[in-house]
Design an enzyme around this catalytic site. Sequence first.
Site, PDB file in Angstrom:
ATOM      1  N   SER A 123      12.504  67.526  10.252  1.00 17.78           N
ATOM      2  CA  SER A 123      12.528  66.792   8.982  1.00 17.78           C
ATOM      3  C   SER A 123      12.313  67.728   7.803  1.00 17.78           C
ATOM      4  O   SER A 123      12.991  67.604   6.772  1.00 17.78           O
ATOM      5  CB  SER A 123      11.455  65.701   9.001  1.00 17.78           C
ATOM      6  OG  SER A 123      11.400  65.016   7.771  1.00 17.78           O
TER       7      SER A 123
ATOM      8  N   PHE B 254      15.527  69.794   6.980  1.00 20.11           N
ATOM      9  CA  PHE B 254      16.572  69.041   6.283  1.00 20.11           C
ATOM     10  C   PHE B 254      16.159  68.644   4.867  1.00 20.11           C
ATOM     11  O   PHE B 254      17.015  68.577   3.971  1.00 20.11           O
ATOM     12  CB  PHE B 254      16.969  67.822   7.108  1.00 20.11           C
ATOM     13  CG  PHE B 254      17.924  68.138   8.218  1.00 20.11           C
ATOM     14  CD1 PHE B 254      19.278  68.262   7.968  1.00 20.11           C
ATOM     15  CD2 PHE B 254      17.470  68.357   9.503  1.00 20.11           C
ATOM     16  CE1 PHE B 254      20.165  68.575   8.976  1.00 20.11           C
ATOM     17  CE2 PHE B 254      18.345  68.674  10.522  1.00 20.11           C
ATOM     18  CZ  PHE B 254      19.695  68.783  10.258  1.00 20.11           C
ATOM     19  N   HIS B 255      14.873  68.375   4.639  1.00 16.49           N
ATOM     20  CA  HIS B 255      14.415  68.141   3.262  1.00 16.49           C
ATOM     21  C   HIS B 255      14.629  69.391   2.411  1.00 16.49           C
ATOM     22  O   HIS B 255      15.046  69.301   1.245  1.00 16.49           O
ATOM     23  CB  HIS B 255      12.940  67.744   3.247  1.00 16.49           C
ATOM     24  CG  HIS B 255      12.705  66.293   3.515  1.00 16.49           C
ATOM     25  ND1 HIS B 255      12.717  65.750   4.781  1.00 16.49           N
ATOM     26  CD2 HIS B 255      12.460  65.255   2.666  1.00 16.49           C
ATOM     27  CE1 HIS B 255      12.479  64.454   4.712  1.00 16.49           C
ATOM     28  NE2 HIS B 255      12.332  64.122   3.436  1.00 16.49           N
ATOM     29  N   GLU B 256      14.351  70.557   2.983  1.00 10.75           N
ATOM     30  CA  GLU B 256      14.539  71.803   2.245  1.00 10.75           C
ATOM     31  C   GLU B 256      16.021  72.044   1.957  1.00 10.75           C
ATOM     32  O   GLU B 256      16.386  72.464   0.852  1.00 10.75           O
ATOM     33  CB  GLU B 256      13.958  72.960   3.058  1.00 10.75           C
ATOM     34  CG  GLU B 256      14.044  74.312   2.376  1.00 10.75           C
ATOM     35  CD  GLU B 256      13.169  74.414   1.149  1.00 10.75           C
ATOM     36  OE1 GLU B 256      13.463  75.253   0.284  1.00 10.75           O
ATOM     37  OE2 GLU B 256      12.182  73.645   1.049  1.00 10.75           O
TER      38      GLU B 256
END
Length: 473
Positions: A395, A398-400
């Site tokens: 998670s 993918f946020h980065e």
Amino acid sequence: MTIWESPEIISSDEAAAALRRRGGAKEVAEQRLDSEEEKKKEEENGKLKYTYRASAPAHRRIKESPLSSDAIFKQSHAGLFNLCIVVLVAVNSRLIIENLMKYGWLISSGFWLSSTSLSDWPLLICCLSLPIFPLASFVVEKLSQQEFISEQVVITLHALITTTVIMYPVIVILRCDPAVLSGVILMLFTCIVWLKLVSYAHTNYDMRALAKDCDKLQALSGSSMEDCSFEVNFQALVYFMVAPTLCYQLRYPRTPCIRWGWVTRHLIKLIIFTGLMGFIIEQYINPIVKNSQHPLKGNLLYAIERVLKLSVPNIYVWLCMFYCLFHLWLNILAELLCFGDREFYKDWWNAQTIEEYWRMWNMPVHKWMVRHIYFPCLRNGMPKELAILIAFLISAIFHELCIAVPCHIFKFWAFIGIMFQVPLVLLTNVLVKKFQNSMVGNMIFWCFFCILGQPMSLLLYYHDVLNRKVNAN
């Protein structure tokens, strides 16, 4: 025989006598009702003579005050909730008027579409070309079904496809340097496609394994078994790629029809709340951010004041975003596709711990994580804690990607923010067990996630983007 049953013609005197008899019956019935009412009144008066007399005790059992800690959660607080709504509307109305008087109308004509948006056409072409990758995955599965390629080759090709579907948009964004919003939208769409392709490949791999096991059982038992067939269906893949889910399966629960009136109402709500979100961003968040300093540089008290001032409009925008995306848009899409399972979120606002929040606020991603990351890790002998850590790590990556790539800044603020949730999960779990109170963990969640975390991340990325543009010029 009554006058209505008689076939013969009767005289006027007989008819009058019959009417008098009917009228007398009505009077008797009315007298009975009056007598019953009088009896009830007498009984009530008799009870009043002996109930709640001056000598009767007024205090009969132990009772708590409504706002005491033992009784506050055993009753309804609808009136106080309505009061909070009235106060919230009044306070925010005053703030809107004050903001308009101080800054004027800040939303420009180019808020939704400007001349610079035309330079983002490579991103549009990249977005339109992403369906090539699901088609490639389907070809790989079809070749595997016909046994033209081995299982190892299938895994290698799927790994190559899923890696390319991520790297392709990243390269396009980094080379074109488009608007941040356009890059974020493309990266979000790309991540959705990646998650769907991983689910498609993993599910088909599992179904092939089950089909092989079923064939072995049939050979050993010598009898035919049901549900042993393995099917690669192109229509199922197309429906899955547009459906509001990240978990692939051949069949989904379906609704019987499309409610067009319901769709129209939700579209109107989507337009209204999207406009409200844009108004808050332009009128409140942009002026606060532009008049701020880097939160990690300069005066600490000033940075705290900016973060707290930014937290309120940031919460409003985040709630509008959640409502528009997870409730309105996903339900509209589900209604148009007759998709039946519409549990896109649970009551995350009542989460007692950070762990509960991450399990409830984004159900499509949570189901994907449980199905394709968490339980496969457990089946491979990993401890539960390590499986949770791997889920948070994916998670965070993918946020980065969704934030750092469009901003062209790789300082891992988003990655650190997501990984920081792991110690918060442990902290809130310990506090809930210690105090035996659901309010403690819920308040910690709201404070860390919405009051401090998101405003701090917004300030960090804004000033880093601004510094990058200054240095580039």
